[in-house]
Design a protein around this motif. Sequence first.
Motif, mmCIF file in Angstrom:
data_model
loop_
_atom_site.group_PDB
_atom_site.id
_atom_site.type_symbol
_atom_site.label_atom_id
_atom_site.label_comp_id
_atom_site.label_asym_id
_atom_site.label_seq_id
_atom_site.Cartn_x
_atom_site.Cartn_y
_atom_site.Cartn_z
ATOM 1 N N ARG A 1 -12.728 3.631 1.449
ATOM 2 C CA ARG A 1 -12.188 2.728 2.463
ATOM 3 C C ARG A 1 -12.940 1.405 2.644
ATOM 4 O O ARG A 1 -12.461 0.514 3.326
ATOM 5 N N LEU A 2 -14.130 1.273 2.061
ATOM 6 C CA LEU A 2 -14.856 0.007 2.197
ATOM 7 C C LEU A 2 -14.116 -1.110 1.452
ATOM 8 O O LEU A 2 -13.488 -0.859 0.414
ATOM 9 N N ALA A 3 -14.210 -2.324 1.962
ATOM 10 C CA ALA A 3 -13.440 -3.454 1.398
ATOM 11 C C ALA A 3 -13.718 -3.646 -0.090
ATOM 12 O O ALA A 3 -12.782 -3.855 -0.885
ATOM 13 N N ALA A 4 -14.990 -3.569 -0.482
ATOM 14 C CA ALA A 4 -15.339 -3.775 -1.904
ATOM 15 C C ALA A 4 -14.720 -2.692 -2.772
ATOM 16 O O ALA A 4 -14.212 -2.967 -3.877
ATOM 17 N N ASP A 5 -14.728 -1.430 -2.279
ATOM 18 C CA ASP A 5 -14.135 -0.318 -3.035
ATOM 19 C C ASP A 5 -12.626 -0.468 -3.147
ATOM 20 O O ASP A 5 -12.029 -0.169 -4.186
ATOM 21 N N ARG A 6 -12.014 -0.948 -2.075
ATOM 22 C CA ARG A 6 -10.552 -1.117 -2.099
ATOM 23 C C ARG A 6 -10.155 -2.218 -3.084
ATOM 24 O O ARG A 6 -9.130 -2.126 -3.745
ATOM 25 N N LYS A 7 -11.003 -3.249 -3.149
ATOM 26 C CA LYS A 7 -10.749 -4.333 -4.117
ATOM 27 C C LYS A 7 -10.845 -3.794 -5.547
ATOM 28 O O LYS A 7 -9.989 -4.100 -6.401
ATOM 29 N N LEU A 8 -11.850 -2.966 -5.812
ATOM 30 C CA LEU A 8 -12.003 -2.353 -7.143
ATOM 31 C C LEU A 8 -10.796 -1.494 -7.485
ATOM 32 O O LEU A 8 -10.280 -1.521 -8.602
ATOM 33 N N PHE A 9 -10.328 -0.697 -6.478
ATOM 34 C CA PHE A 9 -9.175 0.171 -6.736
ATOM 35 C C PHE A 9 -7.912 -0.655 -6.954
ATOM 36 O O PHE A 9 -7.064 -0.311 -7.793
ATOM 37 N N SER A 10 -7.802 -1.745 -6.218
ATOM 38 C CA SER A 10 -6.653 -2.644 -6.394
ATOM 39 C C SER A 10 -6.633 -3.235 -7.814
ATOM 40 O O SER A 10 -5.578 -3.291 -8.468
ATOM 41 N N ASP A 11 -7.808 -3.638 -8.298
ATOM 42 C CA ASP A 11 -7.909 -4.165 -9.670
ATOM 43 C C ASP A 11 -7.535 -3.085 -10.683
ATOM 44 O O ASP A 11 -6.820 -3.350 -11.662
ATOM 45 N N LEU A 12 -8.024 -1.867 -10.438
ATOM 46 C CA LEU A 12 -7.708 -0.745 -11.328
ATOM 47 C C LEU A 12 -6.202 -0.494 -11.343
ATOM 48 O O LEU A 12 -5.587 -0.351 -12.419
ATOM 49 N N ALA A 13 -5.594 -0.471 -10.134
ATOM 50 C CA ALA A 13 -4.155 -0.192 -10.029
ATOM 51 C C ALA A 13 -3.336 -1.235 -10.782
ATOM 52 O O ALA A 13 -2.393 -0.900 -11.508
ATOM 53 N N SER A 14 -3.710 -2.491 -10.610
ATOM 54 C CA SER A 14 -2.977 -3.573 -11.303
ATOM 55 C C SER A 14 -3.054 -3.403 -12.823
ATOM 56 O O SER A 14 -2.076 -3.657 -13.532
ATOM 57 N N GLY A 15 -4.231 -2.941 -13.289
ATOM 58 C CA GLY A 15 -4.428 -2.810 -14.731
ATOM 59 C C GLY A 15 -3.685 -1.646 -15.366
ATOM 60 O O GLY A 15 -3.264 -1.738 -16.525
ATOM 61 N N LYS B 1 -0.511 7.571 -5.423
ATOM 62 C CA LYS B 1 -1.784 7.004 -4.951
ATOM 63 C C LYS B 1 -1.889 5.523 -5.302
ATOM 64 O O LYS B 1 -2.319 4.701 -4.489
ATOM 65 N N LEU B 2 -1.490 5.171 -6.529
ATOM 66 C CA LEU B 2 -1.563 3.768 -6.958
ATOM 67 C C LEU B 2 -0.625 2.891 -6.127
ATOM 68 O O LEU B 2 -0.990 1.798 -5.705
ATOM 69 N N THR B 3 0.574 3.390 -5.864
ATOM 70 C CA THR B 3 1.592 2.611 -5.143
ATOM 71 C C THR B 3 1.194 2.386 -3.693
ATOM 72 O O THR B 3 1.300 1.278 -3.166
ATOM 73 N N VAL B 4 0.730 3.456 -3.042
ATOM 74 C CA VAL B 4 0.455 3.391 -1.599
ATOM 75 C C VAL B 4 -0.871 2.677 -1.313
ATOM 76 O O VAL B 4 -0.977 1.908 -0.362
ATOM 77 N N HIS B 5 -1.897 2.921 -2.145
ATOM 78 C CA HIS B 5 -3.237 2.411 -1.828
ATOM 79 C C HIS B 5 -3.743 1.314 -2.771
ATOM 80 O O HIS B 5 -4.813 0.759 -2.527
ATOM 81 N N GLY B 6 -2.981 1.002 -3.822
ATOM 82 C CA GLY B 6 -3.497 0.089 -4.832
ATOM 83 C C GLY B 6 -3.096 -1.362 -4.682
ATOM 84 O O GLY B 6 -3.551 -2.214 -5.455
ATOM 85 N N PHE B 7 -2.242 -1.681 -3.683
ATOM 86 C CA PHE B 7 -1.744 -3.052 -3.550
ATOM 87 C C PHE B 7 -1.778 -3.491 -2.089
ATOM 88 O O PHE B 7 -1.364 -2.736 -1.204
ATOM 89 N N VAL B 8 -2.255 -4.714 -1.861
ATOM 90 C CA VAL B 8 -2.314 -5.234 -0.490
ATOM 91 C C VAL B 8 -0.920 -5.653 -0.037
ATOM 92 O O VAL B 8 -0.498 -5.359 1.082
ATOM 93 N N GLU B 9 -0.195 -6.347 -0.914
ATOM 94 C CA GLU B 9 1.179 -6.763 -0.596
ATOM 95 C C GLU B 9 2.092 -6.300 -1.729
ATOM 96 O O GLU B 9 2.487 -7.086 -2.607
ATOM 97 N N PRO B 10 2.434 -5.016 -1.724
ATOM 98 C CA PRO B 10 3.145 -4.456 -2.879
ATOM 99 C C PRO B 10 4.526 -5.058 -3.123
ATOM 100 O O PRO B 10 5.030 -4.986 -4.235
ATOM 101 N N HIS B 11 5.131 -5.680 -2.102
ATOM 102 C CA HIS B 11 6.480 -6.225 -2.310
ATOM 103 C C HIS B 11 6.487 -7.400 -3.286
ATOM 104 O O HIS B 11 7.538 -7.794 -3.786
ATOM 105 N N TRP B 12 5.284 -7.978 -3.551
ATOM 106 C CA TRP B 12 5.223 -9.065 -4.530
ATOM 107 C C TRP B 12 5.123 -8.539 -5.959
ATOM 108 O O TRP B 12 5.203 -9.318 -6.909
ATOM 109 N N SER B 13 4.941 -7.228 -6.123
ATOM 110 C CA SER B 13 4.830 -6.662 -7.479
ATOM 111 C C SER B 13 6.185 -6.124 -7.933
ATOM 112 O O SER B 13 6.726 -5.185 -7.341
ATOM 113 N N ALA B 14 6.712 -6.711 -8.969
ATOM 114 C CA ALA B 14 8.015 -6.264 -9.499
ATOM 115 C C ALA B 14 7.935 -4.823 -10.006
ATOM 116 O O ALA B 14 8.888 -4.049 -9.860
ATOM 117 N N GLU B 15 6.776 -4.458 -10.576
ATOM 118 C CA GLU B 15 6.607 -3.090 -11.103
ATOM 119 C C GLU B 15 6.662 -2.060 -9.975
ATOM 120 O O GLU B 15 7.316 -1.027 -10.102
#
Length: 849
Positions: free
Chosen positions: A162-176, A220-234
Amino acid sequence: MDLNSASTVVLQVLTQATSQDTAVLKPAEEQLKQWETQPGFYSVLLNIFTNHSLDVNVRWLAVLYFKNGIDRYWRRVAPHALSEEEKATLRAGLITNFNEPVNQIATQISVLIAKVARVDCPRQWPELIPTLVESVKVQDDLRQHRALLTFYHVTKTLASKRLAADRKLFSDLASGIYGFACSLWNHHTDTFLQHVCTGDETAAANSLERTLLSLKVLRKLTVHGFVEPHWSAEVMGFLHAVFERLKQFLECSRSIRAENMCRDRLEKTIILFTKVLLDFLDQHPFSFTPLIQRSLEFAVSYVFTETGEGIVFERFIVQCMNLIKMIVKNYAYKPSKNIEDSSPETLEAHNIKMSFFTYPTLMEICRRLVTHYFLLTEEELMMWEEDPEGFKTGGDSWKYSLRPCTEVLFIDIFHEYNQALTPVLLEMVHNLQGSTNMEDTSAILIKDAVYNAVGLAAYELFDSVDFDQWFKNQLLAELQVSHNRYKPIRRRVIWLIGQWISVKFKSDLRPMLYEAIRNLLQDQDLVVSINDFEFRTDQFLPYLEPMFTLLFQLLQEVTQCDTKMHVLHVLSCMIERVNIDFSIRPYVGCLVQYLPLLWKQSEEHNMLRCAILTTLIHLVQGLGADSKNLYPFLLPVIQLSTDVSQPPHVYLLEDGLELWLVTLENSPCLTPELLRIFQNMSALLELTSENLKNCIKIINAYIFLSSSEFLQMYAADLCQSFCELLKDITTEGQVQILKVVENVLKVSPILGPQMFQAVLPSVFRGIIDGERYPVVMSTYLGIMGRILLQNATFFSLLLNQMTCEYRQEVDQILGNLIEMWVDRMDNITQPERRKLSALALLSLLPSLN
């Protein structure tokens, strides 16, 4: 630890640790505990649990010890932390092969890899995700499954950070990896559907397992991996695909019967699809806006139309209803009263909702809820006959169980759209006026369902239903119908009155209601009998004797704890309401005799014992000084409930303290047994500040009831406890304790100061140092004033003691005390305390006498 020589020794000890013989098991466990912090131990364990030729139990134990070691020693800051070199070797070894043949061990290995990933991925372990991605592509079924299982557990663990830095890492992972995860899921889903078409059951089961795992990863990727998921077409593409896949799987369930090996997992997958939607709506309500229309269309069509007939199952219906409920109730979709203050996103979502929930749609949902989902089922009616108590007290959370779920959805939709739905419900009620054919079971069940709806919507229908007229003209008569088939209506009507009595019910109708309740309590059917009700004392007194007698009979008849608690609660309310003029006394004899037996029977049921304690509190208050006749039962109950060395105190302590206090307040004198219970107090004062207020009240009650006996026995222990408490306590707690000391000085001005001598120097110091909290200072001055006024000799002794401590002359320290006292007189707000201080200071003036 040398790996080769150590492996043999560790293997031998692990084998001993799997033994059923405690003489062999205990020493082995001790040895393993000693090795936990040895360098190289976890490398040996890794070699053992990855060696498939060894005994499964030994490997299972090795993997558990390894997993526990990660929790304790993997982090750099942990005591006895593993070296970086050993950790690097272990990380490499864990992802070398995904070929574990035993399912349970494979799951444990996946979990422990996820635990390491939580700490090390991606910085110290950048190769983990690429290795997993490559491994899930292989053709080997076993390796592919184990890699996918690990992929899921790693994703799940990283998503939970839940820490901001960890969430950023997970977001990068999810995008990849999101695109890869989607294609993996689509591949396994298509493969499963093909196998179903060809009838290959085993291959279908394997594909479905992989579909389920890949869908869990995507969730998990869909719910927790994106800050604004509506901008992701995938992401939006995947969520839209969920609806198509859900339809395919639901259709597929027609051909997969209950006996098919895929059936259970197929239902799990369908539920997982709905969880994706529910979680996404919960975490990203505005990103969900493009899905609102489709979600409502999907859920309503399967739950409220013929589309779902033959394919939907209970848990799926519950999930669909929860989806509708979450959209209807979502605060993000509710515009402000002033429309200009609402955000464009809120207005867009609100407009979609309004365009969907048209009058015909709402009417159909309301009718289906009431006339289909509210109906009692054959199974429920059978349960009523076989286990009436279980039927009355059954039911669980609306999130998981169908009946509570339908009722909560009805309440929410009715609240949101009451103007449209009130006429629909009133029309249903109007159609049920008059008598019902006893032979027509369906008509009886429909009436039960409609009455249920009117009860649930009581607050919304306040202005639309003349409940008093309805009660007099129809409901009262229905309570008097004794036909066996009319049981559901009798039960429902008394419940309905219970719902409306606090909303809209004239007081002059209550005697008619009490008469009806008295008759119902004589009903042989427990479900009808067990219903709570309100009463007004003056109107209720004529019915007191029969009601109390019938409720007591019911208490003896019922067998389930929940039911006994419910009946005890009603009896307690009754005793509480009518004990003002002790009207209850003639009727409680039977209950007083029964409670000791019930207490004994409820040894394993602490919640029932809590209900008994509550009843005893009201009984003691109702009986007043006569409650001393209960002491042979009452005092052992208080003793057990407030003894912190007894496990039940966790449940019973709060009510036990209240009962203890009430018993003291109503006691004509202090008995030796009542005095003996106070032995529990020292441990209670150590335990927590939570119950300090009640403990202080109990101590004060003892002081006022019989100060000499009580203080003789317990003053020393009490003084010691107070000295400990005053070292670390809130200001409020400090004042409460000091007031006890002041009460002791009131009732025993000569001996009191000597008994609490250890507390008084801190009071003196507090005044001299100018205590900054006015309430505390006022209490200090009150205590010192009483000593000065009532026991001047002791004051002189205390003054000499403080002179030695401060190393000052008596006149100097007394002058400092008086100066601070006069300066802080304004802290004292109560007139009697100001008077006490004035008299105490005046007593210091020299006199001619």
